[in-house]
Design a protein around this motif. Structure first.
Motif, PDB file in Angstrom:
ATOM      1  N   ARG A   1       0.927  -1.292   0.085  1.00 24.34           N
ATOM      2  CA  ARG A   1      -0.200  -0.156   0.391  1.00 24.34           C
ATOM      3  C   ARG A   1       0.865   1.133  -0.239  1.00 24.34           C
ATOM      4  O   ARG A   1       1.860   1.385   0.806  1.00 24.34           O
ATOM      5  CB  ARG A   1      -1.159   0.015   0.860  1.00 24.34           C
ATOM      6  CG  ARG A   1      -1.877   1.362   1.412  1.00 24.34           C
ATOM      7  CD  ARG A   1      -3.037   0.690   2.620  1.00 24.34           C
ATOM      8  NE  ARG A   1      -3.802   2.131   2.886  1.00 24.34           N
ATOM      9  CZ  ARG A   1      -3.499   2.528   3.741  1.00 24.34           C
ATOM     10  NH1 ARG A   1      -2.715   2.971   4.502  1.00 24.34           N
ATOM     11  NH2 ARG A   1      -4.227   3.764   4.341  1.00 24.34           N
TER      12      ARG A   1
ATOM     13  N   GLU B   1       1.548   4.985   0.911  1.00 24.17           N
ATOM     14  CA  GLU B   1       0.694   6.367   2.034  1.00 24.17           C
ATOM     15  C   GLU B   1       0.499   7.153   0.706  1.00 24.17           C
ATOM     16  O   GLU B   1       1.327   8.189   0.608  1.00 24.17           O
ATOM     17  CB  GLU B   1       0.878   6.064   3.322  1.00 24.17           C
ATOM     18  CG  GLU B   1       0.908   6.800   4.041  1.00 24.17           C
ATOM     19  CD  GLU B   1      -0.339   6.286   4.485  1.00 24.17           C
ATOM     20  OE1 GLU B   1      -0.826   5.008   3.750  1.00 24.17           O
ATOM     21  OE2 GLU B   1      -1.674   6.845   5.648  1.00 24.17           O
TER      22      GLU B   1
ATOM     23  N   LEU C   1      -1.380  11.454   0.456  1.00 25.62           N
ATOM     24  CA  LEU C   1      -2.396  12.087   0.616  1.00 25.62           C
ATOM     25  C   LEU C   1      -3.436  12.465   0.576  1.00 25.62           C
ATOM     26  O   LEU C   1      -3.077  13.150  -0.651  1.00 25.62           O
ATOM     27  CB  LEU C   1      -1.255  12.926   1.636  1.00 25.62           C
ATOM     28  CG  LEU C   1       0.162  12.719   2.847  1.00 25.62           C
ATOM     29  CD1 LEU C   1       0.691  13.888   2.713  1.00 25.62           C
ATOM     30  CD2 LEU C   1      -0.260  12.134   3.762  1.00 25.62           C
TER      31      LEU C   1
ATOM     32  N   ARG D   1       3.953   7.862  -5.311  1.00 21.88           N
ATOM     33  CA  ARG D   1       3.641   8.203  -3.832  1.00 21.88           C
ATOM     34  C   ARG D   1       3.043   9.892  -3.819  1.00 21.88           C
ATOM     35  O   ARG D   1       4.159  10.413  -4.612  1.00 21.88           O
ATOM     36  CB  ARG D   1       4.818   8.371  -3.025  1.00 21.88           C
ATOM     37  CG  ARG D   1       3.908   9.085  -1.318  1.00 21.88           C
ATOM     38  CD  ARG D   1       5.239   8.745   0.149  1.00 21.88           C
ATOM     39  NE  ARG D   1       4.235   8.901   0.813  1.00 21.88           N
ATOM     40  CZ  ARG D   1       4.746  10.127   2.130  1.00 21.88           C
ATOM     41  NH1 ARG D   1       5.880  10.593   2.167  1.00 21.88           N
ATOM     42  NH2 ARG D   1       4.189  10.250   2.947  1.00 21.88           N
TER      43      ARG D   1
ATOM     44  N   LYS E   1      -8.902   4.455   0.386  1.00 19.99           N
ATOM     45  CA  LYS E   1      -8.722   4.294   1.582  1.00 19.99           C
ATOM     46  C   LYS E   1      -7.878   3.250   0.504  1.00 19.99           C
ATOM     47  O   LYS E   1      -6.665   2.448   1.791  1.00 19.99           O
ATOM     48  CB  LYS E   1     -10.147   3.587   2.129  1.00 19.99           C
ATOM     49  CG  LYS E   1     -10.621   4.171   2.971  1.00 19.99           C
ATOM     50  CD  LYS E   1     -11.647   3.488   3.916  1.00 19.99           C
ATOM     51  CE  LYS E   1     -12.428   4.477   4.825  1.00 19.99           C
ATOM     52  NZ  LYS E   1     -12.219   4.841   5.650  1.00 19.99           N
TER      53      LYS E   1
ATOM     54  N   GLY F   1      -4.473   5.384   0.229  1.00 17.01           N
ATOM     55  CA  GLY F   1      -3.593   6.197   1.139  1.00 17.01           C
ATOM     56  C   GLY F   1      -4.547   6.406   2.564  1.00 17.01           C
ATOM     57  O   GLY F   1      -5.700   6.257   2.803  1.00 17.01           O
ATOM     58  N   CYS F   2      -4.107   7.924   3.088  1.00 18.79           N
ATOM     59  CA  CYS F   2      -4.325   8.709   4.479  1.00 18.79           C
ATOM     60  C   CYS F   2      -5.602   9.781   3.314  1.00 18.79           C
ATOM     61  O   CYS F   2      -5.117  10.635   2.840  1.00 18.79           O
ATOM     62  CB  CYS F   2      -3.533   9.181   4.935  1.00 18.79           C
ATOM     63  SG  CYS F   2      -3.878  10.252   5.938  1.00 18.79           S
TER      64      CYS F   2
ATOM     65  N   ILE G   1      -7.738  12.712   4.348  1.00 19.62           N
ATOM     66  CA  ILE G   1      -7.510  14.277   4.864  1.00 19.62           C
ATOM     67  C   ILE G   1      -9.530  14.837   4.773  1.00 19.62           C
ATOM     68  O   ILE G   1      -9.077  15.709   3.242  1.00 19.62           O
ATOM     69  CB  ILE G   1      -6.136  15.249   4.864  1.00 19.62           C
ATOM     70  CG1 ILE G   1      -5.506  13.295   5.383  1.00 19.62           C
ATOM     71  CG2 ILE G   1      -6.689  16.354   5.868  1.00 19.62           C
ATOM     72  CD1 ILE G   1      -3.801  14.067   4.432  1.00 19.62           C
TER      73      ILE G   1
ATOM     74  N   ASP H   1      -9.675  10.225   7.418  1.00 20.54           N
ATOM     75  CA  ASP H   1      -8.999   9.156   8.455  1.00 20.54           C
ATOM     76  C   ASP H   1      -8.512  10.378   9.106  1.00 20.54           C
ATOM     77  O   ASP H   1      -8.178  10.409  10.457  1.00 20.54           O
ATOM     78  CB  ASP H   1      -6.952   8.661   7.883  1.00 20.54           C
ATOM     79  CG  ASP H   1      -7.740   7.570   7.373  1.00 20.54           C
ATOM     80  OD1 ASP H   1      -8.809   6.365   7.223  1.00 20.54           O
ATOM     81  OD2 ASP H   1      -8.176   7.338   6.323  1.00 20.54           O
ATOM     82  N   ILE H   2      -8.605  11.755   8.734  1.00 24.77           N
ATOM     83  CA  ILE H   2      -8.013  12.642   9.610  1.00 24.77           C
ATOM     84  C   ILE H   2      -8.699  14.338   9.644  1.00 24.77           C
ATOM     85  O   ILE H   2      -8.935  13.830   8.417  1.00 24.77           O
ATOM     86  CB  ILE H   2      -6.556  13.385   9.284  1.00 24.77           C
ATOM     87  CG1 ILE H   2      -5.425  12.550   9.533  1.00 24.77           C
ATOM     88  CG2 ILE H   2      -6.221  14.599  10.253  1.00 24.77           C
ATOM     89  CD1 ILE H   2      -4.324  12.276   9.330  1.00 24.77           C
TER      90      ILE H   2
ATOM     91  N   LYS I   1       0.147  15.379  11.859  1.00 26.35           N
ATOM     92  CA  LYS I   1      -1.080  13.948  12.042  1.00 26.35           C
ATOM     93  C   LYS I   1      -0.984  12.615  10.946  1.00 26.35           C
ATOM     94  O   LYS I   1      -0.553  11.663  11.810  1.00 26.35           O
ATOM     95  CB  LYS I   1      -2.720  15.213  11.871  1.00 26.35           C
ATOM     96  CG  LYS I   1      -2.785  16.167  13.072  1.00 26.35           C
ATOM     97  CD  LYS I   1      -4.422  15.757  12.749  1.00 26.35           C
ATOM     98  CE  LYS I   1      -5.275  16.693  13.600  1.00 26.35           C
ATOM     99  NZ  LYS I   1      -6.579  17.474  13.758  1.00 26.35           N
ATOM    100  N   VAL I   2       0.047  13.015  10.403  1.00 23.88           N
ATOM    101  CA  VAL I   2       0.625  11.933   9.236  1.00 23.88           C
ATOM    102  C   VAL I   2       1.816  11.495   9.686  1.00 23.88           C
ATOM    103  O   VAL I   2       1.907  10.621   9.638  1.00 23.88           O
ATOM    104  CB  VAL I   2       0.129  12.100   7.641  1.00 23.88           C
ATOM    105  CG1 VAL I   2      -1.007  12.370   8.042  1.00 23.88           C
ATOM    106  CG2 VAL I   2       1.419  13.217   7.303  1.00 23.88           C
TER     107      VAL I   2
END
Ligand code: S3P
Length: 171
Positions: free
Chosen positions: A3, A5, A7, A76, A96, A99-100, A102, A149-150, A169-170
């Motif tokens: 995976r 990551e 953003l 990335r 999902k 990545g993360c 926001i 997630d954030i 936060k990340v």
């Protein structure tokens, strides 16, 4: 598959996904991509043209098709997304995977200050933009919140502060 990551920035039109995405990508020294821009390149026309010639549903299908392609990408990046993209469950599942997520949380007044006279958002044209923004914000907020997630509140912060908050936060 490993995976990557990425953003991923989600949120309402005018929340600053592009501006913050560019600053975040610069800080992290990674590329920034924008789903609207990628769709415009693929279709060789603007978002307004897609909405007026093919309709919103066709645009929504293009968003999902693009995400299916992005799942395969190994690069990335910071990914800025169109404001309506997280409304499809299928799209959130794809985000999902890559990545993360926001959520840039913006209020109605900030959106109106920024977009009152905007001509590029098909969903905010015509009379009574304020009511349109209000209705869409109410409808969409729970989608953004449950996908995220954030969550970052963007109303009273500078771009630099928001980028720093995301980076903290990340981790
Ligand atoms: C939309 C938001 C726009 C663009 C299209 C539809 C929406 O992107 O995808 O006009 O449904 O909220 P931005 O959020 O970048 O303005």
């Amino acid at each position: 598959m490993e995976r990557i990551e990425n953003l991923i920035l989600i949120g309402f039109m005018g929340c600053g996904k592009t501006t913050i995405g560019e600053a975040l990508a610069k800080q992290l020294k990674i590329p920034m991509k924008d789903t609207d821009k990628l769709i415009e390149e693929q279709q060789n026309c603007t978002i307004q043209e897609i909405f007026s010639q093919q309709g919103e549903e066709a645009f929504r299908k293009m968003e999902t098709k693009l995400l299916l392609e992005l799942v395969e990408s190994k690069e990335r990046k910071v990914l800025s997304t169109g404001g309506g993209l997280p409304l499809r469950e299928e799209n959130v599942a794809l985000l999902k995977q890559i990545g993360c997520i926001i959520f840039l949380d913006v209020d109605k007044d900030t959106v109106l200050n920024r977009l009152q006279h905007d001509t590029t958002r098909p969903l905010l044209q015509g009379a009574n933009v304020e009511a349109k923004v209000e209705e869409l914000l109410v409808k969409r907020r729970s989608f953004y919140t449950s996908a995220a997630d954030i969550v970052v509140n963007v109303n009273y912060a500078s771009v630099k502060q928001i980028v720093n908050e995301i980076c903290a936060k990340v981790g």
